[in-house]
Design a protein around this motif. Sequence first.
Motif, PDB file in Angstrom:
ATOM      1  N   GLY A  85       0.794  -1.216   0.000  1.00 21.94           N
ATOM      2  CA  GLY A  85       0.000   0.000   0.000  1.00 21.94           C
ATOM      3  C   GLY A  85       0.828   1.268   0.000  1.00 21.94           C
ATOM      4  N   VAL A  86       2.041   1.176   0.499  1.00 24.65           N
ATOM      5  CA  VAL A  86       2.935   2.333   0.488  1.00 24.65           C
ATOM      6  C   VAL A  86       3.263   2.751  -0.937  1.00 24.65           C
ATOM      7  N   PHE A  87       3.478   1.781  -1.798  1.00 31.26           N
ATOM      8  CA  PHE A  87       3.908   2.062  -3.162  1.00 31.26           C
ATOM      9  C   PHE A  87       2.750   2.135  -4.159  1.00 31.26           C
ATOM     10  N   ALA A  88       1.632   1.502  -3.836  1.00 30.35           N
ATOM     11  CA  ALA A  88       0.540   1.455  -4.807  1.00 30.35           C
ATOM     12  C   ALA A  88      -0.809   1.604  -4.125  1.00 30.35           C
ATOM     13  N   GLY A  89      -0.893   2.510  -3.187  1.00 31.48           N
ATOM     14  CA  GLY A  89      -2.152   2.708  -2.476  1.00 31.48           C
ATOM     15  C   GLY A  89      -2.134   4.022  -1.729  1.00 31.48           C
ATOM     16  N   ASP A  90      -2.950   4.116  -0.705  1.00 34.65           N
ATOM     17  CA  ASP A  90      -3.005   5.314   0.132  1.00 34.65           C
ATOM     18  C   ASP A  90      -1.907   5.212   1.182  1.00 34.65           C
ATOM     19  N   PHE A  91      -0.909   6.068   1.066  1.00 26.72           N
ATOM     20  CA  PHE A  91       0.263   5.986   1.953  1.00 26.72           C
ATOM     21  C   PHE A  91      -0.143   6.172   3.407  1.00 26.72           C
ATOM     22  N   ALA A  92      -1.022   7.138   3.682  1.00 23.45           N
ATOM     23  CA  ALA A  92      -1.449   7.391   5.059  1.00 23.45           C
ATOM     24  C   ALA A  92      -2.193   6.185   5.627  1.00 23.45           C
ATOM     25  N   VAL A  93      -3.028   5.551   4.826  1.00 20.19           N
ATOM     26  CA  VAL A  93      -3.759   4.373   5.280  1.00 20.19           C
ATOM     27  C   VAL A  93      -2.788   3.247   5.614  1.00 20.19           C
ATOM     28  N   ALA A  94      -1.765   3.069   4.793  1.00 20.35           N
ATOM     29  CA  ALA A  94      -0.754   2.040   5.064  1.00 20.35           C
ATOM     30  C   ALA A  94      -0.072   2.300   6.408  1.00 20.35           C
ATOM     31  N   LEU A  95       0.267   3.555   6.663  1.00 22.49           N
ATOM     32  CA  LEU A  95       0.887   3.913   7.943  1.00 22.49           C
ATOM     33  C   LEU A  95      -0.064   3.668   9.104  1.00 22.49           C
ATOM     34  N   GLU A  96      -1.328   4.003   8.912  1.00 22.95           N
ATOM     35  CA  GLU A  96      -2.316   3.804   9.982  1.00 22.95           C
ATOM     36  C   GLU A  96      -2.543   2.317  10.257  1.00 22.95           C
ATOM     37  N   ARG A  97      -2.511   1.502   9.214  1.00 21.72           N
ATOM     38  CA  ARG A  97      -2.646   0.056   9.414  1.00 21.72           C
ATOM     39  C   ARG A  97      -1.438  -0.488  10.171  1.00 21.72           C
ATOM     40  N   ALA A  98      -0.255  -0.009   9.810  1.00 25.39           N
ATOM     41  CA  ALA A  98       0.952  -0.433  10.523  1.00 25.39           C
ATOM     42  C   ALA A  98       0.886  -0.018  11.985  1.00 25.39           C
ATOM     43  N   SER A  99       0.418   1.203  12.228  1.00 24.37           N
ATOM     44  CA  SER A  99       0.293   1.696  13.597  1.00 24.37           C
ATOM     45  C   SER A  99      -0.676   0.844  14.401  1.00 24.37           C
ATOM     46  N   ALA A 100      -1.827   0.537  13.812  1.00 24.87           N
ATOM     47  CA  ALA A 100      -2.826  -0.276  14.503  1.00 24.87           C
ATOM     48  C   ALA A 100      -2.286  -1.668  14.802  1.00 24.87           C
ATOM     49  N   PHE A 101      -1.587  -2.252  13.827  1.00 23.77           N
ATOM     50  CA  PHE A 101      -0.997  -3.574  14.034  1.00 23.77           C
ATOM     51  C   PHE A 101      -0.013  -3.543  15.201  1.00 23.77           C
ATOM     52  N   CYS A 102       0.807  -2.506  15.257  1.00 23.82           N
ATOM     53  CA  CYS A 102       1.795  -2.394  16.334  1.00 23.82           C
ATOM     54  C   CYS A 102       1.123  -2.258  17.689  1.00 23.82           C
ATOM     55  N   ARG A 103       0.046  -1.482  17.771  1.00 22.41           N
ATOM     56  CA  ARG A 103      -0.635  -1.303  19.054  1.00 22.41           C
ATOM     57  C   ARG A 103      -1.248  -2.615  19.547  1.00 22.41           C
TER      58      ARG A 103
END
Length: 212
Positions: A140-158
Motif C-alpha cells: 500500500g505504500v507504493f501502490a495505495g493510500d500511503f497514510a492508510v498504510a501507515l495507519e494500518r501499521a500503527s494499529a498492528f503495532c498497538r
Amino acid sequence: MAADYHRPTRFPPGMFEAYQGAADPAQVSRVAHDTAAALLARVRENPDPEIVERLVSYTDSHGIDTIAELWAQASPKSLPGALWRLYLLRTLIRQDPRGIALAFQRGSEVSHTIDQVVAGAAIPTGPDEVRELADTILHGVFAGDFAVALERASAFCRVTSAGFADLADDADVSDAVHPDRPTEYTRRALRLTELADEFTACARLWRHDSLD
C-alpha cells in the motif's frame, strides 16, 4: 535496531552512489530524504506490479542493512524514517512470525479498540496471516493510500504491543529455561508502542503534505 542485523549490505549497481563517502550528517540526511522522495514518487507515478513486488520483498534478497544504511538515521517523523520503520516492521514479522502472530492474537483478545479491524489481519491470525499483512501494508505504500498504510501499521503495532504486554504478565519469572522472557516481552511491547506512535505521526504529516 539496525545493530541487530548483520547481513552484508549489497547495493544494486548504479544505486545509492551519493551515499558512499557521505561523511557529514547533513549530507547523509540529504541523501536519505532525496532517495526516499525519488523512489516513492517514481513508483507511485507508475506502480508497475512487478516493480512494486520487488520493492516489497527487497530485503528478502538484500537484507535489512541495505535499507538501514540509507534511512535508519533519519528522523522518525520523516519520509525516509517512515519507510525505514515499515521495512523494519516487515523484517521483525518475518523473523518471528509465530511469536508475532501469538502476540497479535492475544492483543486482539485483550484490547478494547478497533485497532485489530484497522490493521486488517485475517482472523484467526497465524504466522501466514501476519506475513501476508506485512506485505499488504508495504504494498500500500507504493501502490495505495500511503497514510492508510501507515495507519494500518500503527494499529498492528498497538494490538501486538498489547499482546506482548499481556504475555509478559503471564510469563513465569521463575522459569529456569526462559528467565528473561517477561523482560523480552516487555521490551517488545514498548518498542512496538513507539513504532505505533511514529507511524501515526507520519500518517498525520502525510495527510497535511508535510512528510518529507
